[in-house]
Design a protein around this motif. Structure first.
Motif, PDB file in Angstrom:
ATOM      1  N   THR A  19       0.837  -1.187   0.000  1.00  0.00           N
ATOM      2  CA  THR A  19       0.000   0.000   0.000  1.00  0.00           C
ATOM      3  C   THR A  19       0.874   1.238   0.000  1.00  0.00           C
ATOM      4  OG1 THR A  19      -1.676  -1.171   1.256  1.00  0.00           O
ATOM      5  CG2 THR A  19      -1.796   1.226   1.267  1.00  0.00           C
ATOM      6  N   THR A  20       0.524   2.190  -0.829  1.00  0.00           N
ATOM      7  CA  THR A  20       1.251   3.452  -0.862  1.00  0.00           C
ATOM      8  C   THR A  20       0.480   4.482  -0.053  1.00  0.00           C
ATOM      9  OG1 THR A  20       2.112   2.953  -3.055  1.00  0.00           O
ATOM     10  CG2 THR A  20       2.166   5.256  -2.361  1.00  0.00           C
ATOM     11  N   ILE A  21       1.161   5.086   0.887  1.00  0.00           N
ATOM     12  CA  ILE A  21       0.569   6.155   1.671  1.00  0.00           C
ATOM     13  C   ILE A  21       0.974   7.471   1.016  1.00  0.00           C
ATOM     14  CG2 ILE A  21       0.481   7.255   3.944  1.00  0.00           C
ATOM     15  CD1 ILE A  21      -0.667   4.391   3.902  1.00  0.00           C
ATOM     16  N   GLU A  22      -0.004   8.246   0.628  1.00  0.00           N
ATOM     17  CA  GLU A  22       0.296   9.509  -0.033  1.00  0.00           C
ATOM     18  C   GLU A  22       0.236  10.658   0.963  1.00  0.00           C
ATOM     19  OE1 GLU A  22      -1.461  10.339  -3.814  1.00  0.00           O
ATOM     20  OE2 GLU A  22      -1.716   8.196  -4.228  1.00  0.00           O
ATOM     21  N   ARG A  23       1.262  11.466   0.922  1.00  0.00           N
ATOM     22  CA  ARG A  23       1.335  12.658   1.762  1.00  0.00           C
ATOM     23  C   ARG A  23       0.179  13.584   1.423  1.00  0.00           C
ATOM     24  NH1 ARG A  23       6.376  14.065   0.547  1.00  0.00           N
ATOM     25  NH2 ARG A  23       7.307  13.221   2.425  1.00  0.00           N
TER      26      ARG A  23
END
Length: 158
Positions: A2-6
């Motif tokens: 999973t990519t956590i986006e700022r």
């Protein structure tokens, strides 16, 4: 994965005076006489309790940088049952838990805990520990709010 986006840039970078203020706090803490490894163990524990992955990653790297063993780093998550910490470190970690989990008790820092902490640390060192814990709680709240990514934290950018 999973990519956590700022969500936005880190507020401490958006408001440079805040960044300088936090830096001043950390400079004062570093001069408080508490071993760097203890300050980093405390920082890791605060970040674990608050679920701040960017800070957990950062303090993991800092602990490795000061030569801490994998046993001690991993042991922070269960420090109360871990054999890798001395009495002074245990007192610092107990204070960390108490000050980070204020709402869990009507007397967050009971006299017994205070006596244990002050048995191992003088007033200057206790001040450094309290400010370290408070500052890391600040960082965690900021970083969690903006979703500071662990793999590309703003403090490693440009």
């Amino acid at each position: 994965m999973t990519t956590i986006e700022r969500r936005m840039p880190n507020p401490a970078q958006v408001l440079p005076d805040a960044y300088r203020g936090i830096g001043s706090l950390l400079t004062a803490v570093a001069k408080g006489g508490v071993p760097t490894s203890t300050l980093e163990l405390v920082a890791l524990r605060v970040s674990q309790l608050n679920g701040c992955s960017a800070c957990v990653q950062g303090h993991l790297e800092a602990l490795q940088g000061v030569g801490e063993s994998v046993d001690r780093i991993v042991g922070v998550g269960a420090w109360g049952e871990s054999p890798y910490f001395d009495e002074a470190e245990r007192a610092a970690l107990a204070l960390t838990d108490a000050l980070t989990r204020l709402a869990d008790s009507h007397d967050a820092v009971p006299d017994e805990l205070w006596r244990e902490v002050t048995k191992h640390y003088d007033e200057k060192q206790v001040s450094a520990l309290i400010l370290q814990i408070a500052t890391l709680n600040l960082f965690n709240r900021v970083n969690v709010a903006v979703r500071e990514p662990a793999d590309q934290p703003s403090w490693k950018q440009g």
